[in-house]
Design an enzyme around this catalytic site. Structure first.
Site, mmCIF file in Angstrom:
data_model
loop_
_atom_site.group_PDB
_atom_site.id
_atom_site.type_symbol
_atom_site.label_atom_id
_atom_site.label_comp_id
_atom_site.label_asym_id
_atom_site.label_seq_id
_atom_site.Cartn_x
_atom_site.Cartn_y
_atom_site.Cartn_z
ATOM 1 N N GLU A 200 23.090 37.649 72.751
ATOM 2 C CA GLU A 200 22.475 38.644 71.862
ATOM 3 C C GLU A 200 21.683 39.704 72.624
ATOM 4 O O GLU A 200 21.641 40.860 72.228
ATOM 5 C CB GLU A 200 21.551 37.971 70.839
ATOM 6 C CG GLU A 200 20.318 37.326 71.470
ATOM 7 C CD GLU A 200 19.298 36.817 70.458
ATOM 8 O OE1 GLU A 200 19.668 36.550 69.305
ATOM 9 O OE2 GLU A 200 18.112 36.694 70.847
ATOM 10 N N ARG B 247 17.116 29.359 69.935
ATOM 11 C CA ARG B 247 17.176 30.244 71.085
ATOM 12 C C ARG B 247 18.616 30.395 71.567
ATOM 13 O O ARG B 247 19.412 29.463 71.468
ATOM 14 C CB ARG B 247 16.286 29.696 72.217
ATOM 15 C CG ARG B 247 14.799 30.036 71.992
ATOM 16 C CD ARG B 247 14.596 31.534 72.143
ATOM 17 N NE ARG B 247 13.282 32.031 71.864
ATOM 18 C CZ ARG B 247 12.913 32.710 70.775
ATOM 19 N NH1 ARG B 247 13.760 32.923 69.804
ATOM 20 N NH2 ARG B 247 11.705 33.198 70.647
ATOM 21 N N HIS C 256 19.818 37.163 64.486
ATOM 22 C CA HIS C 256 18.446 36.738 64.790
ATOM 23 C C HIS C 256 17.470 37.156 63.678
ATOM 24 O O HIS C 256 16.472 37.838 63.941
ATOM 25 C CB HIS C 256 18.007 37.318 66.141
ATOM 26 C CG HIS C 256 16.970 36.472 66.837
ATOM 27 N ND1 HIS C 256 16.962 36.233 68.183
ATOM 28 C CD2 HIS C 256 15.896 35.812 66.355
ATOM 29 C CE1 HIS C 256 15.932 35.476 68.507
ATOM 30 N NE2 HIS C 256 15.266 35.205 67.397
ATOM 31 N N ASP D 83 22.290 31.898 64.495
ATOM 32 C CA ASP D 83 21.413 33.062 64.288
ATOM 33 C C ASP D 83 20.976 33.647 65.624
ATOM 34 O O ASP D 83 20.608 34.813 65.710
ATOM 35 C CB ASP D 83 20.186 32.634 63.465
ATOM 36 C CG ASP D 83 19.306 33.823 63.111
ATOM 37 O OD1 ASP D 83 19.835 34.782 62.516
ATOM 38 O OD2 ASP D 83 18.108 33.811 63.440
HETATM 39 C C1 COI Z 1 10.491 35.132 67.891
HETATM 40 O O1 COI Z 1 9.491 35.166 67.189
HETATM 41 O O2 COI Z 1 10.424 34.935 69.101
HETATM 42 C C2 COI Z 1 11.791 35.331 67.280
HETATM 43 O O3 COI Z 1 12.689 34.623 67.593
HETATM 44 C C3 COI Z 1 11.979 36.520 66.419
HETATM 45 C C4 COI Z 1 12.655 37.588 67.234
HETATM 46 C C5 COI Z 1 13.477 38.541 66.438
HETATM 47 C C6 COI Z 1 11.753 38.328 68.151
#
Ligand code: COI
Length: 329
Positions: A263, A234, A295, A258
């Site tokens: 972000e 996160r 991400h 990532d």
């Molecule tokens: C999630 O599943 O919460 C992730 O981190 C993926 C994201 C790109 C929405």
């Protein structure tokens, strides 16, 4: 059931189509995210499914109640962008997909460790500069010789431990939450001890406010010189400005991020050719011992299929009045 899907990407379409064909339900696909402006597209539907990191404000839930669309199935795991009290207040049932593929993220995290250990960024930079002699000088370290601190031993953390066990690495976890899986090998220690002993730290905890800047100045001070950090979890877990200072000084050996701290500002919504104006990002991007990604650790064919299918299955269960194990409200 008539379902309205928002934030749909091309790679999800076949999974939507095959689910609809097999279950005899109707799904209408929209590429737009769910916002106050796009919400009217859901009028006349029984439920909706979304994939987005932009906020689900309270007005979305007011609108859903007004339109008599009582169910929302997120197609992802994180829900910090959802105003759940507002959903509850408007009797909207919300579900998420917490375990679409723990292995997808675990494999990405371990890939990042190997990238940093073999100094792949420095090798690439030297090759781009046509400095072939330099490209041969970046000696690697072997994962199996090292100690990895896995912060968070839920589903993803356990998948990471399983892979690390295969490499022969020594694994430390924090003693606050021991995994039940019996096939895993690890040593539970205090968080401070984990920071002190690890050659690599990998984060697999939720973005709760309690975990804000878990890796901060005080944490960096406890780490070994040359520690590598991997964050596929996160954005709020690392104080990026402090991390950058320790990268500049060489105290940190490298990082793979990532989930970049800022972000949500616009990184995840940039169109081709647009630039992400963040001086921290720019400086990190220019460092050969930093691996940045937008991400995408979750992003595999298996994960995408499970995100689509499991969210749609939840909507059916909601519609049938059944209990849903992945309900958030
Ligand atoms: C999630 O599943 O919460 C992730 O981190 C993926 C994201 C790109 C929405």
């Amino acid at each position: 059931m008539k379902i309205c899907a928002f934030g749909v990407r091309g790679d999800e379409v076949p999974y939507f189509q095959s689910w609809a064909a097999h279950t005899d339900n109707t799904v209408t696909l929209h590429t737009d995210y769910l916002t106050e402006q796009t919400l009217p597209l859901a009028a006349g539907y029984d439920g909706m499914t979304c994939f987005q990191t932009v906020p689900y404000a309270s007005t979305i839930f007011t609108g859903m109640q007004r339109l008599h669309v009582p169910f929302l199935a997120l197609r992802n795991a994180g829900f910090e962008n959802v105003d759940l009290p507002a959903a509850q207040a408007h009797a909207i049932r919300v579900s998420y997909v917490p375990a679409y593929s723990p292995r997808a993220i675990a494999e990405f995290a371990v890939m990042s460790m190997l990238y940093l250990l073999r100094q792949a960024g420095a090798v690439q930079t030297a090759l781009h500069d046509a400095d072939y002699p330099l490209a041969k000088t970046f000696i690697g370290r072997e994962l199996g010789d090292l100690t990895v601190g896995v912060v968070g031993s839920g589903r993803i953390g356990q998948a990471v431990i399983r892979i690390l066990n295969g490499f022969g690495a020594r694994v430390l976890i924090t003693d606050s939450h021991l995994p039940e899986a019996r096939d895993l090998s690890f040593t539970p220690v205090s968080f401070t001890e984990l920071l002190r002993q690890s050659d690599i730290l990998t984060l697999h905890i939720p973005g709760d406010p309690a975990n804000d800047n878990l890796l901060n100045e005080a944490a960096f001070a406890k780490m070994k010189a040359g520690t590598l950090i991997v964050n596929t979890a996160r954005p709020n877990l690392i104080d990026t400005a402090a991390m950058l200072m320790h990268l500049r000084s060489g105290k940190l050996g490298g990082v793979a991020i990532d989930t970049f701290e800022h972000e949500a500002d616009d990184l995840l919504q940039l169109a081709k050719g647009e630039t992400f104006t963040d001086p921290l990002w720019d400086e990190l991007l220019a460092m050969p011992n930093v691996m940045l990604s937008p991400h995408i650790a979750y992003y595999t064919d298996t994960a995408v299929r499970n995100m689509v299918v499991q969210s749609l299955d939840s909507l059916i269960a909601f519609h049938q009045g059944a209990s849903v194990a992945t309900e958030l409200t």
